[in-house]
Design a protein around this motif. Structure first.
Motif: not given
Length: 96
Positions: A13-17
């Motif tokens: 996920c690019l937002a939370c990793g």
């Protein structure tokens, strides 16, 4: 059924990793054109982060972030410059 064509089973996920299975992720195309797939690499969001996205138009946002050199100064310095630039371009919120 569509073939997997070199797809990985897990994506980040690019937002939370977080790493999630591709079937539980949402494809993200920063240009908003996920249907034109030629020569593209997509990023992914987990469902939780995708649900938290703002769906408002982002016209000119990336250009403004590049112009302000986002990520090179501290947060408060960037936010001051960002709010000033937005107000100069679009007027204050009170005017609307």
């Amino acid at each position: 059924m569509w073939s997997a064509r070199n797809r990985t089973e897990a994506v980040t996920c690019l937002a939370c990793g977080d790493e999630v299975s591709r079937s539980r992720a949402r494809e993200y195309d920063k240009h908003g054109d996920r249907w034109n797939r030629a020569d593209k690499t997509f990023e992914h969001l987990c469902k939780r982060c995708d649900d938290e996205l703002c769906r408002h138009p982002r016209d000119e946002l990336e250009e403004l972030l590049v112009e302000l050199e986002a990520g090179t100064d501290g947060t408060s310095r960037f936010l001051t410059a960002y709010f000033r630039a937005v107000e100069e371009r679009y007027g204050s919120l009170e005017e609307r």
